[in-house]
Design an enzyme around this catalytic site. Sequence first.
Site, PDB file in Angstrom:
ATOM      1  N   GLY A  67       0.835  -1.196   0.000  1.00  0.00           N
ATOM      2  CA  GLY A  67       0.000   0.000   0.000  1.00  0.00           C
ATOM      3  C   GLY A  67       0.869   1.245   0.000  1.00  0.00           C
ATOM      4  N   ASP A 123       2.110  -1.913  -4.375  1.00  0.00           N
ATOM      5  CA  ASP A 123       0.710  -1.480  -4.329  1.00  0.00           C
ATOM      6  C   ASP A 123      -0.020  -2.193  -5.452  1.00  0.00           C
ATOM      7  OD1 ASP A 123      -1.751   0.177  -4.157  1.00  0.00           O
ATOM      8  OD2 ASP A 123      -0.506   1.482  -2.940  1.00  0.00           O
ATOM      9  N   ASP A 176      -1.204  -7.369  -5.087  1.00  0.00           N
ATOM     10  CA  ASP A 176      -2.535  -7.373  -4.502  1.00  0.00           C
ATOM     11  C   ASP A 176      -2.392  -7.946  -3.088  1.00  0.00           C
ATOM     12  OD1 ASP A 176      -5.063  -8.001  -3.609  1.00  0.00           O
ATOM     13  OD2 ASP A 176      -5.672  -9.070  -5.423  1.00  0.00           O
ATOM     14  N   TYR A 227     -15.299  -0.135   8.642  1.00  0.00           N
ATOM     15  CA  TYR A 227     -13.864   0.109   8.804  1.00  0.00           C
ATOM     16  C   TYR A 227     -13.437  -0.089  10.259  1.00  0.00           C
ATOM     17  CZ  TYR A 227      -9.554   2.950   8.860  1.00  0.00           C
ATOM     18  OH  TYR A 227      -8.274   3.417   9.024  1.00  0.00           O
TER      19      TYR A 227
HETATM   20  N1  SER Z   1      -8.638   8.764   8.718  1.00  0.00           N
HETATM   21  C1  SER Z   1      -9.390   7.555   8.705  1.00  0.00           C
HETATM   22  C2  SER Z   1     -10.711   7.726   8.108  1.00  0.00           C
HETATM   23  O1  SER Z   1     -11.212   8.825   8.145  1.00  0.00           O
HETATM   24  C3  SER Z   1      -9.538   7.030  10.101  1.00  0.00           C
HETATM   25  O2  SER Z   1      -8.540   6.118  10.359  1.00  0.00           O
HETATM   26  O3  SER Z   1     -11.280   6.800   7.659  1.00  0.00           O
END
Ligand code: SER
Length: 315
Positions: free
Chosen positions: A9, A35, A53, A143
Amino acid sequence: MQKNILIIGACGQIGTELTYALRETYGSDRVIASDIREGNEALMNSGPFELLDATDYDAMEEVIAYHEIDEVYLMAAMLSATAEKFPMRAWNLNMNSLFNVLNLARQKKLSKVFWPSSIAVFGSNTPSVNTPQHTIMEPSTVYGISKQSGERWCEYYYNKFGVDVRSIRYPGLISWKTQPGGGTTDYAVEIYHKALADQKYTCFLKEKTKLPMMFMDDAIKATLQIMNAPKEQIKIRSSYNLAAMSFNPRELASCIQKHIPNFEVNFQPDFRQAIADTWPSSIDDLRAQEDWNWNADFDLEKTTAEMLKQLNNKL
Ligand code: SER
């Protein structure tokens, strides 16, 4: 044995600057950037690059063997706002890439791993002011769930298999070299670009939404510091709270107005407001200070002066 480093990444917001910093320290040839797609010209010209990947275990194993990699920085991830749109893709990328790296480390193919976590691991039941290291963690975003699960797995691989994995819960990161993509804290970078280009900005968060933030130089400093610390000093193997400053969009705009008096900002919150509403407003990072001597250099004033200077030079 010569130690080679792989950044997965490497073309993202953090990955780019981390690549430069590691190349500066260890020499370009020993730091392999990778990346899923190529990065900007400066990055591509700065040293070796592999298309990779992060969800492909065999490809990762091959790159690690070929370049005699000993340390991996896994920076590939789908951030909070994009992850809400593509939940399963986010989960697959964020988790499978981590399992690939942890499993390679477990098989002694790596001696050290860096994996970033985030303030997104916290949720609306977490105390939001000076959020402690150990507290209620009930993330409600895709996330955040992936980062919290990742933290549990990191600690598990350390306890069960002795994998030397180190991690930081980054706040929102402000940088000028590479733009962030798909995050909730991205406004704090966009606003500088718009202030210089148009002298106006429409913010997607409410003016009073205070979040923990950090200038990229501090984030890179912390990353190198935790990775270079002696093993015994890393007492937390989930992820360390890390802090530098906290502000809301109104405060950031006011700080920019000291440099650009006719800068105007207005507020049109979108779906990202609901994400930000579940995150802390400030973070207690005492453990990072105590365990590996963390301290931040950049506050809001200093960050703003540096951002405007550097972006101006770029224009
Ligand atoms: N900066 C990130 C986001 O906004 C948070 O880890 O998703």
